[in-house]
Design an enzyme around this catalytic site. Structure first.
Site, PDB file in Angstrom:
ATOM      1  N   SER A 106       0.845  -1.198   0.000  1.00 23.51           N
ATOM      2  CA  SER A 106       0.000   0.000   0.000  1.00 23.51           C
ATOM      3  C   SER A 106       0.881   1.249   0.000  1.00 23.51           C
ATOM      4  CB  SER A 106      -0.958  -0.032   1.190  1.00 23.51           C
ATOM      5  OG  SER A 106      -1.960   0.948   1.072  1.00 23.51           O
ATOM      6  N   GLU A 125      -8.922  -5.363  -6.054  1.00 25.39           N
ATOM      7  CA  GLU A 125      -8.593  -3.992  -5.657  1.00 25.39           C
ATOM      8  C   GLU A 125      -9.105  -2.955  -6.653  1.00 25.39           C
ATOM      9  OE1 GLU A 125      -4.850  -3.172  -3.658  1.00 25.39           O
ATOM     10  OE2 GLU A 125      -4.234  -5.233  -4.044  1.00 25.39           O
ATOM     11  N   HIS A 159      -7.554  -5.431  -1.123  1.00 26.52           N
ATOM     12  CA  HIS A 159      -6.385  -4.635  -0.746  1.00 26.52           C
ATOM     13  C   HIS A 159      -5.774  -5.098   0.575  1.00 26.52           C
ATOM     14  CE1 HIS A 159      -3.719  -1.190  -0.904  1.00 26.52           C
ATOM     15  NE2 HIS A 159      -4.067  -0.838   0.319  1.00 26.52           N
TER      16      HIS A 159
END
Length: 310
Positions: A179, A238, A293
């Site tokens: 991330s 995602e 995610h």
């Protein structure tokens, strides 16, 4: 019909007698006090310390797992993990598995170093926003843009500390980030391509500051003696279409706008197409099926460790 009621009443009476006897019997049994017996869990071969950085002025919790097996002649490979509070326990277990099977696989057991925060939180949102985001001019938000100072900390303070604690192979070191951590990993690749031999960017936040990190790609020019390897991963879910509910639809729209899958795939394709010009040895892209995610981090860790040890 009326004759059934006495039998029903008798049945209820028998049940009450049975439960009363059972309760009395349990009262006579001495059950263990589980609360008094719980002990803290200690991971094998793991140490930690809190380190104050002279570069960032902030305090970090450093976790390290050193294999119990003898070091190769060149030293152990090293996997540096961002978001160490969350990523380190799983990666340390994976590394111990590698050590147990090293004779069968021929892979050298790695040292795992988790770079976390003394807050003890799995994800320290304010700290990672500060440390993992590059400076992007007026697009840099308040409390953001400290990536270069943080990378100075890793290079000039943390690496020497690790090298003093264990036998390290300086030519087999990898940086893993997920991330915002993936964003920092890309920034490190584009601006310091010789710092690590493998860069593993999992679900990188390429969207940050209007995709500022993509403006750094053109300046990538790894030294001939470096030629780093690059792995980009992203979860299939995602970039999902907006689901029907209003709240989920808002989340889905945000995912669609950030284009996490497309951005990672396109960047990997760009790096692969020009890897010789960029000075890269290898570029790989993996789309993790049925992962979102949050969940994509764990298979990305496994793939990243394999990538380092190839």
């Amino acid at each position: 019909m009326d004759s059934q009621f006495p039998l029903e009443s008798h049945s209820r009476s028998c049940r009450r007698t049975f439960f009363a006897m059972a309760a009395g019997l349990l009262a006579c049994v001495s059950l263990p006090s589980f609360a008094a017996d719980w002990q803290p869990v200690l991971l094998p071969q793991v140490k930690q310390l809190d380190l104050q950085s002279r570069h960032t002025g902030h305090r970090y919790r450093i976790f390290i797992s050193v294999p119990g097996t003898p070091a190769p002649a060149s030293g152990h490979p090293v996997l540096y993990l961002l978001d160490g509070n969350a990523t380190f326990p799983s990666a340390a277990l994976m590394a111990r598995t590698v050590a147990r099977r090293s004779k069968a696989t021929g892979q050298d057991a790695p040292i795992v170093v988790g770079i976390g925060y003394a807050s003890g939180e799995d994800y320290d949102s304010a700290a990672r926003s500060r440390d993992y985001t590059p400076s992007a001019g007026d697009k840099t938000g308040k409390g953001e843009g400290g990536a270069d100072l943080f990378l100075d900390f890793i290079e000039q303070e943390l690496k020497p500390l690790v090298q003093s604690a264990a036998a390290v192979d300086p030519q087999r070191q990898a940086l893993f980030g997920h991330s915002y951590g993936g964003l920092l990993t890309l920034h490190a690749l584009f601006t310091r391509p010789a710092a690590f031999q493998a860069y593993i960017a999992a679900s990188p936040s390429i969207w940050y500051a209007d995709q500022h990190v993509l403006s750094e790609v053109a300046s990538l020019a790894a030294p001939r003696n470096a030629k780093p390897r690059v792995l980009l991963t992203v979860g299939e879910l995602e970039q999902a279409a907006a689901p029907p509910s209003a709240r989920a639809s808002e989340h889905g729209n945000a995912l669609a706008k950030r284009r996490m899958v497309d951005q990672a795939r396109d960047l990997a394709a760009q790096l692969a197409a020009h890897k010789d010009g960029f000075g890269l040895r290898q570029v790989r892209f993996i789309e993790l099926q049925r992962e979102n995610h949050g969940s994509a981090m764990f298979p990305a860790l496994s793939r990243g460790l394999e990538f380092l040890l190839e």
